[in-house]
Design an enzyme around this catalytic site. Structure first.
Site, PDB file in Angstrom:
ATOM      1  N   ASP A   1       4.137   2.633  -3.735  1.00 50.24           N
ATOM      2  CA  ASP A   1       3.288   3.477  -4.578  1.00 50.24           C
ATOM      3  C   ASP A   1       3.345   2.851  -5.978  1.00 50.24           C
ATOM      4  O   ASP A   1       4.408   2.838  -6.613  1.00 50.24           O
ATOM      5  CB  ASP A   1       3.844   4.903  -4.599  1.00 50.24           C
ATOM      6  CG  ASP A   1       3.059   5.821  -5.525  1.00 50.24           C
ATOM      7  OD1 ASP A   1       2.241   5.324  -6.323  1.00 50.24           O
ATOM      8  OD2 ASP A   1       3.289   7.042  -5.463  1.00 50.24           O
ATOM      9  N   VAL A   2       2.221   2.349  -6.454  1.00 48.47           N
ATOM     10  CA  VAL A   2       2.251   1.598  -7.717  1.00 48.47           C
ATOM     11  C   VAL A   2       2.570   2.465  -8.933  1.00 48.47           C
ATOM     12  O   VAL A   2       2.854   1.942 -10.006  1.00 48.47           O
ATOM     13  CB  VAL A   2       0.935   0.804  -7.967  1.00 48.47           C
ATOM     14  CG1 VAL A   2       0.748  -0.266  -6.919  1.00 48.47           C
ATOM     15  CG2 VAL A   2      -0.266   1.732  -8.074  1.00 48.47           C
TER      16      VAL A   2
ATOM     17  N   ASN B   1      -5.092  -4.067  -7.330  1.00 46.50           N
ATOM     18  CA  ASN B   1      -6.274  -3.448  -6.739  1.00 46.50           C
ATOM     19  C   ASN B   1      -6.110  -1.951  -6.466  1.00 46.50           C
ATOM     20  O   ASN B   1      -7.099  -1.222  -6.403  1.00 46.50           O
ATOM     21  CB  ASN B   1      -6.601  -4.184  -5.437  1.00 46.50           C
ATOM     22  CG  ASN B   1      -7.586  -3.426  -4.570  1.00 46.50           C
ATOM     23  OD1 ASN B   1      -8.796  -3.492  -4.788  1.00 46.50           O
ATOM     24  ND2 ASN B   1      -7.078  -2.670  -3.592  1.00 46.50           N
TER      25      ASN B   1
ATOM     26  N   THR C   1     -16.968   1.311   0.367  1.00 47.20           N
ATOM     27  CA  THR C   1     -15.607   1.468   0.897  1.00 47.20           C
ATOM     28  C   THR C   1     -15.351   2.959   1.086  1.00 47.20           C
ATOM     29  O   THR C   1     -16.185   3.791   0.712  1.00 47.20           O
ATOM     30  CB  THR C   1     -14.551   0.935  -0.085  1.00 47.20           C
ATOM     31  OG1 THR C   1     -14.580   1.769  -1.257  1.00 47.20           O
ATOM     32  CG2 THR C   1     -14.809  -0.515  -0.490  1.00 47.20           C
TER      33      THR C   1
ATOM     34  N   LYS D   1     -10.412   2.583 -16.291  1.00 48.14           N
ATOM     35  CA  LYS D   1     -10.956   1.237 -16.081  1.00 48.14           C
ATOM     36  C   LYS D   1     -11.190   0.512 -17.405  1.00 48.14           C
ATOM     37  O   LYS D   1     -10.996  -0.712 -17.504  1.00 48.14           O
ATOM     38  CB  LYS D   1     -12.239   1.306 -15.246  1.00 48.14           C
ATOM     39  CG  LYS D   1     -12.006   1.738 -13.786  1.00 48.14           C
ATOM     40  CD  LYS D   1     -10.998   0.848 -13.092  1.00 48.14           C
ATOM     41  CE  LYS D   1     -10.961   1.032 -11.593  1.00 48.14           C
ATOM     42  NZ  LYS D   1      -9.878   0.254 -10.952  1.00 48.14           N
TER      43      LYS D   1
ATOM     44  N   TYR E   1     -11.671   8.307 -14.797  1.00 47.63           N
ATOM     45  CA  TYR E   1     -11.799   7.016 -14.099  1.00 47.63           C
ATOM     46  C   TYR E   1     -12.340   5.950 -15.059  1.00 47.63           C
ATOM     47  O   TYR E   1     -11.830   4.830 -15.123  1.00 47.63           O
ATOM     48  CB  TYR E   1     -12.726   7.188 -12.895  1.00 47.63           C
ATOM     49  CG  TYR E   1     -12.845   5.979 -12.002  1.00 47.63           C
ATOM     50  CD1 TYR E   1     -11.927   5.756 -10.978  1.00 47.63           C
ATOM     51  CD2 TYR E   1     -13.884   5.061 -12.156  1.00 47.63           C
ATOM     52  CE1 TYR E   1     -12.043   4.651 -10.136  1.00 47.63           C
ATOM     53  CE2 TYR E   1     -14.016   3.962 -11.327  1.00 47.63           C
ATOM     54  CZ  TYR E   1     -13.088   3.755 -10.317  1.00 47.63           C
ATOM     55  OH  TYR E   1     -13.210   2.661  -9.497  1.00 47.63           O
TER      56      TYR E   1
ATOM     57  N   ASP F   1       0.849  -1.199   0.000  1.00 49.13           N
ATOM     58  CA  ASP F   1       0.000   0.000   0.000  1.00 49.13           C
ATOM     59  C   ASP F   1       0.876   1.238   0.000  1.00 49.13           C
ATOM     60  O   ASP F   1       2.006   1.210   0.509  1.00 49.13           O
ATOM     61  CB  ASP F   1      -0.936   0.012   1.216  1.00 49.13           C
ATOM     62  CG  ASP F   1      -2.139   0.927   1.000  1.00 49.13           C
ATOM     63  OD1 ASP F   1      -3.217   0.419   0.602  1.00 49.13           O
ATOM     64  OD2 ASP F   1      -1.998   2.156   1.188  1.00 49.13           O
TER      65      ASP F   1
HETATM   66  P1  NDP Z   1     -10.083   2.329  -1.059  1.00 50.83           P
HETATM   67  O1  NDP Z   1      -9.786   3.786  -1.220  1.00 50.83           O
HETATM   68  O2  NDP Z   1     -10.968   1.886   0.052  1.00 50.83           O
HETATM   69  O3  NDP Z   1      -8.719   1.498  -0.956  1.00 50.83           O
HETATM   70  C1  NDP Z   1      -7.729   1.654  -1.937  1.00 50.83           C
HETATM   71  C2  NDP Z   1      -6.374   1.489  -1.293  1.00 50.83           C
HETATM   72  O4  NDP Z   1      -5.353   1.680  -2.311  1.00 50.83           O
HETATM   73  C3  NDP Z   1      -6.113   2.539  -0.204  1.00 50.83           C
HETATM   74  O5  NDP Z   1      -5.436   1.986   0.880  1.00 50.83           O
HETATM   75  C4  NDP Z   1      -5.272   3.543  -0.971  1.00 50.83           C
HETATM   76  O6  NDP Z   1      -4.477   4.375  -0.146  1.00 50.83           O
HETATM   77  C5  NDP Z   1      -4.412   2.619  -1.810  1.00 50.83           C
HETATM   78  N1  NDP Z   1      -3.751   3.337  -2.892  1.00 50.83           N
HETATM   79  C6  NDP Z   1      -4.128   4.484  -3.513  1.00 50.83           C
HETATM   80  N2  NDP Z   1      -3.209   4.872  -4.401  1.00 50.83           N
HETATM   81  C7  NDP Z   1      -2.202   3.965  -4.341  1.00 50.83           C
HETATM   82  C8  NDP Z   1      -0.959   3.840  -4.996  1.00 50.83           C
HETATM   83  N3  NDP Z   1      -0.537   4.766  -5.884  1.00 50.83           N
HETATM   84  N4  NDP Z   1      -0.166   2.787  -4.699  1.00 50.83           N
HETATM   85  C9  NDP Z   1      -0.559   1.853  -3.783  1.00 50.83           C
HETATM   86  N5  NDP Z   1      -1.699   1.940  -3.100  1.00 50.83           N
HETATM   87  C10 NDP Z   1      -2.538   2.986  -3.380  1.00 50.83           C
HETATM   88  O7  NDP Z   1     -10.661   1.861  -2.496  1.00 50.83           O
HETATM   89  P2  NDP Z   1     -11.610   0.636  -2.861  1.00 50.83           P
HETATM   90  O8  NDP Z   1     -11.329  -0.511  -2.000  1.00 50.83           O
HETATM   91  O9  NDP Z   1     -12.990   1.136  -2.999  1.00 50.83           O
HETATM   92  O10 NDP Z   1     -11.116   0.349  -4.362  1.00 50.83           O
HETATM   93  C11 NDP Z   1     -10.170  -0.665  -4.648  1.00 50.83           C
HETATM   94  C12 NDP Z   1     -10.165  -0.879  -6.161  1.00 50.83           C
HETATM   95  O11 NDP Z   1     -11.472  -1.249  -6.602  1.00 50.83           O
HETATM   96  C13 NDP Z   1      -9.784   0.368  -6.956  1.00 50.83           C
HETATM   97  O12 NDP Z   1      -9.027  -0.002  -8.081  1.00 50.83           O
HETATM   98  C14 NDP Z   1     -11.130   0.910  -7.380  1.00 50.83           C
HETATM   99  O13 NDP Z   1     -11.039   1.707  -8.532  1.00 50.83           O
HETATM  100  C15 NDP Z   1     -11.881  -0.396  -7.638  1.00 50.83           C
HETATM  101  N6  NDP Z   1     -13.325  -0.268  -7.617  1.00 50.83           N
HETATM  102  C16 NDP Z   1     -13.972   0.198  -6.498  1.00 50.83           C
HETATM  103  C17 NDP Z   1     -15.340   0.313  -6.501  1.00 50.83           C
HETATM  104  C18 NDP Z   1     -16.108   0.807  -5.327  1.00 50.83           C
HETATM  105  O14 NDP Z   1     -17.328   1.017  -5.465  1.00 50.83           O
HETATM  106  N7  NDP Z   1     -15.514   1.013  -4.170  1.00 50.83           N
HETATM  107  C19 NDP Z   1     -16.137  -0.040  -7.694  1.00 50.83           C
HETATM  108  C20 NDP Z   1     -15.350  -0.525  -8.792  1.00 50.83           C
HETATM  109  C21 NDP Z   1     -13.996  -0.632  -8.744  1.00 50.83           C
HETATM  110  P3  NDP Z   1      -5.112   5.870   0.201  1.00 50.83           P
HETATM  111  O15 NDP Z   1      -6.227   5.605   1.151  1.00 50.83           O
HETATM  112  O16 NDP Z   1      -3.958   6.605   0.795  1.00 50.83           O
HETATM  113  O17 NDP Z   1      -5.566   6.452  -1.115  1.00 50.83           O
END
Ligand code: NDP
Length: 269
Positions: A63-64, A90, A191, A160, A156, A40
């Site tokens: 950081d990805v 993810n 989330t 996607k 976004y 993360d």
């Molecule tokens: P969250 O914000 O709850 O969790 C995402 C996590 O990824 C956080 O811990 C975030 O850190 C971390 N993150 C952000 N940027 C980076 C980076 N550059 N490198 C590494 N880690 C990073 O998101 P969700 O769980 O909701 O989403 C997860 C995935 O699912 C995403 O790809 C999202 O687009 C996809 N998705 C989500 C949906 C939804 O309704 N929630 C629907 C469809 C797809 P920080 O908190 O600091 O940003």
């Protein structure tokens, strides 16, 4: 070696697993894999969540969007465990929540960098190892926003949709090296990413419930189950697909008023 053979020492990496769907996925995969790596951008979250999962698991700050971070992530995994079997791409961030005419170049680029460059970089680094061992599975995070138009989610949605295209390209490129690449396309999942959209007024929960045939948001665990399936030997002949996990969102094409329970429809006739 074949990834699709049960093996208790298997290793899975989940990016963005400090929270939300990624965390639920890490928790779910910890049932099938001996070692789960929580990567993360927030180091404290990565370390804390991995510690909660147990001593067998690892937290890595990554950081990805940063190439050296991603290379370092896989170096750390191979150094610690000596193998890698599954990658879940993810990590993601939400939209700027403005219409296209108000979008900034910086905001647009940031969305594409996290989703597209991040998925590309991590997949490339994992696949260097997968090609050498002739096995491996990757699961990417798409979205319903990448399958049809969502006003105000321009960057976004593009990111996607790009992940769907990358999933198909990588699946085709690596199939004969024993590597499967698939994606899930979640609907709205409760989330922090979605809570933030609601808090900023960019999303009205009841609009989503009205438009979703199953009339509710998904739980992160429901997305994690689909990811675990695509990563598992049960999906051994599935590659290049994007599986909607959306309570019927993609299947539904009529006005929301057409939705309802069978008994309610009977009463109204
Ligand atoms: P969250 O914000 O709850 O969790 C995402 C996590 O990824 C956080 O811990 C975030 O850190 C971390 N993150 C952000 N940027 C980076 C980076 N550059 N490198 C590494 N880690 C990073 O998101 P969700 O769980 O909701 O989403 C997860 C995935 O699912 C995403 O790809 C999202 O687009 C996809 N998705 C989500 C949906 C939804 O309704 N929630 C629907 C469809 C797809 P920080 O908190 O600091 O940003």
């Amino acid at each position: 070696m074949n990834t699709d053979q049960p093996d208790t020492a298997r290793v899975a990496v989940v990016t963005g697993a400090g929270d939300g769907i990624g965390l639920a996925t890490a928790q779910r995969l910890a049932r099938d894999f001996e070692h789960v790596v929580i990567a993360d951008v927030r180091p404290a979250a990565a370390f804390a969540r991995a510690a909660e999962l147990g001593q067998r698991h690892l937290g890595v700050a990554c950081d990805v969007t940063n190439e050296s971070d991603v290379v370092g992530l896989f170096d750390a995994v191979l150094q610690r465990f000596g193998r890698l079997d599954v990658l879940v791409n993810n990590a993601g961030i939400g939209e700027q929540s403005v219409m296209t005419l108000e979008q900034t170049v910086e905001g647009f680029d940031r969305i594409l960098a996290v989703h597209l460059r991040g998925t590309f970089l991590a997949s490339r680094e994992a696949a260097r190892h997968f090609v050498a061992q002739q096995s491996g599975a990757i699961v990417n995070l798409g979205s319903i926003a990448g399958l049809a138009g969502h006003p105000g989610r321009n960057a976004y949605g593009a990111a996607k949709a790009g992940i769907v295209a990358m999933t198909e390209a990588m699946a085709s490129e690596w199939a004969r090296d024993g590597i499967r690449v698939n994606a899930v396309a979640p609907g709205y999942v409760m989330t922090d990413l979605v809570r933030d959209l609601i808090a900023r007024g960019a999303l009205n929960p009841s609009d989503i419930e009205d438009r979703t045939p199953m009339a509710r948001f998904a739980r992160p665990e429901e997305i994690a189950e689909a990811i675990a399936f695509l990563a598992s030997p049960s999906a051994s002949y599935i590659t290049g697909v994007t599986l909607p996990v959306d309570g019927g969102w993609q299947a539904f094409g009529a006005p929301p008023a057409r939705l309802g329970r069978v008994a309610d429809k009977r009463e109204s006739h």
